[in-house]
Design a protein around this motif. Structure first.
Motif: not given
Length: 525
Positions: A241, A244, A246-247, A274-275, A279, A473
């Motif tokens: 996570l 990444e 962009y979260l 959260s991604t 993502g 998830t």
């Protein structure tokens, strides 16, 4: 003091009292709406005669108004209803059940009724006729698996006084010295965290199946299984996570009992990370913490660099090396919350204009879902940036016409105060216009919380966070949560992942084998 000065002072005081009275009425109306009003933010009931904010912009911003014509005949209601009716086609019912197991059941004539009514000759079967299909529900059943293992001996070695014996390997138990199996644990987790059925109700269900399984035992099972087998997978997902760019983050209160040094009535928090929508892999991670301070996301997101989508809570400012993207859905919600009953009042017009702007902005964004990041970036600058500039101009003007302490003024001021963060999504085509992704991820938790009300201990809250993480998830990756949990609990106990951490990659939800074995499209739970 002169009489005229006294009159001016009285008039000023009366004006202030009127404004205060109006503000209090608005507050009562707002709180009443929060308690008893609709929770939906749909705005189809807004006046269709509402003046657009963007009359000076191209028709794409206000197609409903620019394309309207007073003399156009009204559409036939039956025709319009038919357009939205569920389309049926030949064989639709057959397609709905084609993936299920089919059992053929043939009904025969009785032995005493197999002769011809005309001549009495015995009838001979010449075929069969299909009549109908029915769904059969098979209730759950419980059985006990008794594990034995074979013992082998070398008789030749025995003759030579060299006793040699071997035993067959057994799968490792998910919990030592326990009746718990992977299927039982996965089902309890599924019932509690997917179907929001608390343990005390599950206890009654197990009793009906003939098993005396207390809620205390189930709770202990959940905590041990989450600690030993689920948390390692969650930690591996955490590593992915923070890689990444962009979260999304959100948090919601939770009541946790037996917290050291705190009253049972104190608010703790469940955080969700959260991604992004665009993502690499969908990941939803939950984390229990005893507070709402900014140090919690700062610690959890250590190593992350990129765009963080949040609400306007200032605690997120402690997260370093990020660009915060504020949520336009929150702006829209502010206007929906203050929309008064009197839709003809000036303040209602202002609130409705704010809602209409957000609706049009979201409509433009929805049209870009399938576009590339570069295309979204360019389209936003071309179409959404002029709309945003028009909104800020309208907001500045509206603030000068509304009472400063009115609810509508506060809604507009909220947007103006957070202008920079609300504009940041324009910087990258992979950013999102709202934080709805995180809010939707945490919603199953809030629904479940209504049923079980609180966590019994910090260990229980941490176990819940791990289970919710894998369930949400799994959903985001197209897996069956029940099947995914059962696979991990059944397979991971025999894997030396502590010596070989890379082996946990085989249990990530996007692994091809996991996708094949745990897909939600397969028959079953």
């Amino acid at each position: 003091m002169l009489l005229s000065d006294q009159m001016k002072a009285f008039e000023k005081h009366i004006t202030e009292l009127e404004q205060e009275n109006k503000r209090l009425h608005d507050t009562v109306a707002y709180l009443t709406k929060q308690l008893f009003g609709k929770r939906s933010e749909k705005t189809s009931s807004l006046s269709k005669e509402q003046v657009s904010l963007f009359d000076e912009l191209p028709p794409v911003f206000d197609e409903a108004e620019t394309e309207a014509a007073a003399k156009v005949p009204e559409p036939d209601l039956q025709e319009e209803a038919a357009k939205f009716a569920k389309k049926r086609y030949k064989g639709q019912r057959k397609d709905q059940i084609s993936h299920l197991e089919h059992v053929k059941k043939i009904y025969h004539r009785t032995d005493g009724d197999r002769s011809c009514d005309t001549c009495g000759t015995e009838l001979v079967a010449v075929g069969e006729e299909f009549v109908r299909s029915e769904l059969e529900f098979i209730p759950a059943q419980v059985r006990v698996i008794d594990y034995y293992r074979e013992t082998l001996e070398c008789r030749n070695c025995r003759k030579n006084d060299r006793p040699y014996m071997e035993k067959a390997e057994l799968p490792n138990p998910v919990i030592l010295h326990s009746l718990a199996s992977p299927s039982t644990l996965a089902w309890i987790m599924h019932q509690k965290f997917v179907n929001a059925i608390p343990l005390y109700r599950q206890e009654a269900e197990w009793q009906l199946l003939g098993v005396s399984l207390s809620r205390a035992t189930m709770s202990n099972w959940l905590m041990v299984a989450a600690r030993d087998w689920l948390l390692p997978v969650v930690d591996r997902l955490h590593q992915e996570l923070v890689k990444e760019t962009y979260l999304h983050v959100d948090e919601t209160p939770i009541q946790v009992l037996q917290e050291e040094g705190r009253k049972n009535t104190s608010d703790s928090y469940m955080w969700v990370y959260s991604t992004g929508q665009y993502g690499t892999h969908p990941i939803r991670l939950f984390e229990y913490q005893p507070g709402r301070g900014g140090n919690y996301p700062k610690k959890f997101l250590k190593g992350f660099q990129g765009y963080l989508h949040t609400d306007a809570y200032r605690g997120y400012d402690k997260v370093e090396r990020i660009v915060r993207c504020y949520c336009w859905a929150h702006v829209r919600r502010k206007f929906v919350d203050v929309l008064p009953k009197d839709v003809k009042s000036p303040e209602a017009t202002m609130a409705a204009q704010g809602i209409q702007f957000c609706n049009e902005l979201f409509a433009m964004e929805k049209a870009l879902t399938s576009s590339s990041a570069k295309e979204r970036y360019q389209e936003r600058l071309t179409k959404q940036l002029p709309a945003l500039e028009a909104f800020w101009s309208w907001a500045d003007s509206a603030l000068h016409t509304l009472p400063p302490k009115s609810k509508t003024s506060e809604a507009i001021q909220y947007a103006v105060n957070h202008k920079a963060g609300l504009m940041n999504y324009l910087k990258d085509g992979n950013c999102s216009i709202s934080n709805n992704l995180a809010e939707n991820s945490i919603r199953p938790f809030t629904i479940g919380r209504k049923n079980w009300l609180f966590s019994g201990s910090p260990r229980g809250a941490a176990a819940s966070a791990a289970i919710y993480s894998l369930i949400e998830t799994a959903k985001a990756n197209g897996l069956s949560p029940h099947r995914y949990l059962e696979y991990i609990l059944g397979d991971l106990p025999g894997v030396p992942f502590r010596q070989y951490p890379e082996s946990l990659d085989d249990y990530l939800p996007w692994n091809p084998d996991i996708q094949k074995k745990c897909s939600s499209s397969k028959t079953g739970k």
